[in-house]
Scaffold this motif. Structure first.
Motif, PDB file in Angstrom:
ATOM      1  N   LYS A  59     -25.708  29.824  23.277  1.00 50.51           N
ATOM      2  CA  LYS A  59     -26.872  30.137  24.103  1.00 50.51           C
ATOM      3  C   LYS A  59     -27.534  28.893  24.684  1.00 50.51           C
ATOM      4  N   LYS A  60     -27.347  27.762  24.016  1.00 52.17           N
ATOM      5  CA  LYS A  60     -27.939  26.511  24.518  1.00 52.17           C
ATOM      6  C   LYS A  60     -27.216  25.999  25.751  1.00 52.17           C
ATOM      7  N   ARG A  61     -25.948  26.342  25.863  1.00 52.46           N
ATOM      8  CA  ARG A  61     -25.113  25.982  26.997  1.00 52.46           C
ATOM      9  C   ARG A  61     -24.944  24.469  27.162  1.00 52.46           C
ATOM     10  N   HIS A  62     -25.031  23.728  26.065  1.00 52.33           N
ATOM     11  CA  HIS A  62     -24.679  22.312  26.094  1.00 52.33           C
ATOM     12  C   HIS A  62     -23.816  21.995  24.894  1.00 52.33           C
ATOM     13  N   ALA A  63     -23.239  20.801  24.874  1.00 52.53           N
ATOM     14  CA  ALA A  63     -22.253  20.452  23.850  1.00 52.53           C
ATOM     15  C   ALA A  63     -22.819  20.496  22.437  1.00 52.53           C
ATOM     16  N   ALA A  64     -24.020  19.952  22.255  1.00 49.40           N
ATOM     17  CA  ALA A  64     -24.634  19.969  20.922  1.00 49.40           C
ATOM     18  C   ALA A  64     -24.842  21.403  20.443  1.00 49.40           C
ATOM     19  N   GLY A  65     -25.351  22.261  21.326  1.00 51.97           N
ATOM     20  CA  GLY A  65     -25.575  23.658  20.959  1.00 51.97           C
ATOM     21  C   GLY A  65     -24.287  24.378  20.651  1.00 51.97           C
ATOM     22  N   GLY A  66     -23.233  24.073  21.408  1.00 59.22           N
ATOM     23  CA  GLY A  66     -21.950  24.707  21.165  1.00 59.22           C
ATOM     24  C   GLY A  66     -21.368  24.326  19.809  1.00 59.22           C
ATOM     25  N   ARG A  67     -21.465  23.069  19.474  1.00 58.49           N
ATOM     26  CA  ARG A  67     -20.933  22.637  18.181  1.00 58.49           C
ATOM     27  C   ARG A  67     -21.768  23.192  17.032  1.00 58.49           C
ATOM     28  N   ASN A  68     -23.069  23.282  17.227  1.00 57.03           N
ATOM     29  CA  ASN A  68     -23.915  23.873  16.184  1.00 57.03           C
ATOM     30  C   ASN A  68     -23.605  25.348  15.983  1.00 57.03           C
ATOM     31  N   ALA A  69     -23.339  26.064  17.076  1.00 59.82           N
ATOM     32  CA  ALA A  69     -22.960  27.472  16.956  1.00 59.82           C
ATOM     33  C   ALA A  69     -21.647  27.597  16.188  1.00 59.82           C
ATOM     34  N   GLY A  70     -20.730  26.659  16.421  1.00 54.30           N
ATOM     35  CA  GLY A  70     -19.467  26.663  15.696  1.00 54.30           C
ATOM     36  C   GLY A  70     -19.644  26.350  14.224  1.00 54.30           C
ATOM     37  N   ILE A  71     -20.502  25.384  13.930  1.00 54.89           N
ATOM     38  CA  ILE A  71     -20.778  25.027  12.531  1.00 54.89           C
ATOM     39  C   ILE A  71     -21.370  26.233  11.782  1.00 54.89           C
ATOM     40  N   LYS A  72     -22.277  26.917  12.435  1.00 58.94           N
ATOM     41  CA  LYS A  72     -22.928  28.070  11.816  1.00 58.94           C
ATOM     42  C   LYS A  72     -21.933  29.171  11.466  1.00 58.94           C
ATOM     43  N   ARG A  73     -20.928  29.338  12.311  1.00 60.40           N
ATOM     44  CA  ARG A  73     -19.928  30.393  12.101  1.00 60.40           C
ATOM     45  C   ARG A  73     -18.807  29.957  11.172  1.00 60.40           C
ATOM     46  N   ALA A  74     -18.543  28.663  11.091  1.00 60.93           N
ATOM     47  CA  ALA A  74     -17.386  28.144  10.359  1.00 60.93           C
ATOM     48  C   ALA A  74     -17.483  28.386   8.859  1.00 60.93           C
ATOM     49  N   LYS A  75     -16.334  28.630   8.261  1.00 64.14           N
ATOM     50  CA  LYS A  75     -16.243  28.831   6.820  1.00 64.14           C
ATOM     51  C   LYS A  75     -15.453  27.729   6.121  1.00 64.14           C
ATOM     52  N   GLY A  76     -14.955  26.783   6.889  1.00 59.39           N
ATOM     53  CA  GLY A  76     -14.143  25.728   6.305  1.00 59.39           C
ATOM     54  C   GLY A  76     -14.948  24.696   5.541  1.00 59.39           C
ATOM     55  N   ASP A  77     -14.278  23.994   4.651  1.00 61.53           N
ATOM     56  CA  ASP A  77     -14.904  22.885   3.919  1.00 61.53           C
ATOM     57  C   ASP A  77     -15.031  21.663   4.825  1.00 61.53           C
ATOM     58  N   ILE A  78     -14.064  21.524   5.724  1.00 62.46           N
ATOM     59  CA  ILE A  78     -14.036  20.444   6.705  1.00 62.46           C
ATOM     60  C   ILE A  78     -14.126  21.082   8.086  1.00 62.46           C
ATOM     61  N   ILE A  79     -14.921  20.474   8.963  1.00 59.64           N
ATOM     62  CA  ILE A  79     -14.999  20.968  10.342  1.00 59.64           C
ATOM     63  C   ILE A  79     -14.502  19.863  11.255  1.00 59.64           C
ATOM     64  N   ALA A  80     -13.403  20.153  11.944  1.00 60.41           N
ATOM     65  CA  ALA A  80     -12.816  19.212  12.889  1.00 60.41           C
ATOM     66  C   ALA A  80     -13.239  19.605  14.300  1.00 60.41           C
ATOM     67  N   PHE A  81     -13.586  18.609  15.100  1.00 61.44           N
ATOM     68  CA  PHE A  81     -14.030  18.855  16.470  1.00 61.44           C
ATOM     69  C   PHE A  81     -13.008  18.284  17.447  1.00 61.44           C
ATOM     70  N   ILE A  82     -12.776  19.035  18.513  1.00 63.06           N
ATOM     71  CA  ILE A  82     -11.914  18.583  19.589  1.00 63.06           C
ATOM     72  C   ILE A  82     -12.432  19.215  20.871  1.00 63.06           C
ATOM     73  N   ASP A  83     -12.114  18.607  22.010  1.00 64.71           N
ATOM     74  CA  ASP A  83     -12.533  19.160  23.296  1.00 64.71           C
ATOM     75  C   ASP A  83     -11.393  19.941  23.935  1.00 64.71           C
ATOM     76  N   ALA A  84     -11.750  20.832  24.827  1.00 68.83           N
ATOM     77  CA  ALA A  84     -10.764  21.730  25.425  1.00 68.83           C
ATOM     78  C   ALA A  84      -9.718  20.998  26.251  1.00 68.83           C
ATOM     79  N   ASP A  85     -10.067  19.837  26.810  1.00 68.25           N
ATOM     80  CA  ASP A  85      -9.118  19.106  27.647  1.00 68.25           C
ATOM     81  C   ASP A  85      -8.338  18.062  26.863  1.00 68.25           C
ATOM     82  N   CYS A  86      -8.334  18.187  25.542  1.00 72.05           N
ATOM     83  CA  CYS A  86      -7.599  17.259  24.684  1.00 72.05           C
ATOM     84  C   CYS A  86      -6.406  17.965  24.034  1.00 72.05           C
ATOM     85  N   ILE A  87      -5.369  17.205  23.762  1.00 72.83           N
ATOM     86  CA  ILE A  87      -4.159  17.744  23.141  1.00 72.83           C
ATOM     87  C   ILE A  87      -3.924  17.025  21.810  1.00 72.83           C
TER      88      ILE A  87
END
Length: 286
Positions: A59-87
């Motif tokens: 809902k924040k529509r920015h990178a920080a908000g997106g990652r926070n939304a992911g953290i809130k939903r995540a169930k993993g012990d480790i959270i790895a971040f990557i961008d959509a244009d990365c391989i």
């Protein structure tokens, strides 16, 4: 040890599929992939779901908000971040897991190489951002000081979920500007043990247009002002090296030096971002 992967997106239909396919083809599969969507108007959400990703609303529509939304939903012990244009390389997650299992670390950054250039703009930005401004060597090391070239960028990094929760995730103040540097520095302030792990590798694409370079440079200028406001006791900062580089590259244009004109454009846009950020943040960063 469960590893969740979080990817913030907005209208990434052209590249999100390649990123998700690389994750699916890796030697180790993520426990879950969470795509934080900032209300895309293209086929990003459909492509993400096709690859089995969990799509959450940003809902924040920015990178920080997106990652926070992911953290809130995540169930993993480790959270790895990557961008959509990365391989990610096929062993990206395997090496991340290995690093956390073999060393008592709280977070890590990885090796990021520029993608094969489609044109002169991507070649220029990839070299500038990933080979000049940032340091990606072949030897691992622990990060102990708050410096720009050793801070982890969220194109490829990972943290323990417990640490992210303790420091309350990414700062909405930084939004799309140095939010990754800020969280790395706040982790250091909290005594976190952070390590650069070059065995985990990704390939990152860069802007392919002059407009894209201008936008990136402007945002980096804003980032500089925001970091100054939060982390510096000095309310006035004058970066003389930038002006010297500007003059040098203007001279380079007349000498016919390769890419001098692009450096001039980049520096001017960066300075414009610093000026704009100064006004927004109540500092003098020029």
């Amino acid at each position: 040890m469960r590893i969740s992967v979080v990817i913030p997106v907005y209208n990434e239909e052209k590249c999100i599929g390649r990123c998700l396919k690389a994750l699916a083809d890796g030697t180790e599969k993520p426990y879950e992939i969470i795509v934080s969507d900032g209300m895309s108007t293209d086929r990003t959400e459909q492509i993400a779901k096709k690859y089995g990703a969990i799509v959450v609303e940003n809902k924040k529509r920015h990178a920080a908000g997106g990652r926070n939304a992911g953290i809130k939903r995540a169930k993993g012990d480790i959270i790895a971040f990557i961008d959509a244009d990365c391989i990610p390389d096929k062993d990206w997650l395997k090496e991340i897991r290995k690093a956390f299992e073999e060393d008592d670390i709280d977070g890590l950054g990885t090796y990021i190489r520029p993608a094969k250039s489609d044109n002169k703009y991507e070649e220029f930005w990839g070299r500038l951002s990933l080979q000049i401004l940032m340091s990606y060597g072949d030897e691992p090391y622990y990060v102990q000081d708050k410096t720009l070239n050793t801070a982890f960028i969220t194109a490829s990094c990972a943290y323990r979920r417990s640490l992210l929760c303790r420091i309350k995730g990414f700062s909405n103040f930084f939004a799309n500007n140095a939010e990754d540097i800020d969280i790395c520095w706040r982790a250091l302030e909290q005594g976190a043990k952070l390590k650069y792990v070059p065995s985990a590798k990704i390939t990152a694409h860069s802007p392919r247009t002059l407009k894209g370079i201008c936008k990136k440079s402007f945002r980096n200028g804003i980032s500089s002002s925001k970091l100054q406001k939060v982390y510096s006791n000095n309310r006035v900062s004058i970066d003389k090296t930038l002006y010297k580089a500007l003059v040098s590259n203007i001279k380079g244009i007349f000498k016919g030096e390769t890419y001098s004109w692009l450096f001039v454009v980049e520096i001017i846009c960066h300075l414009a971002g610093k000026y704009y950020g100064s006004v927004k943040c109540g500092v003098i960063n020029i």
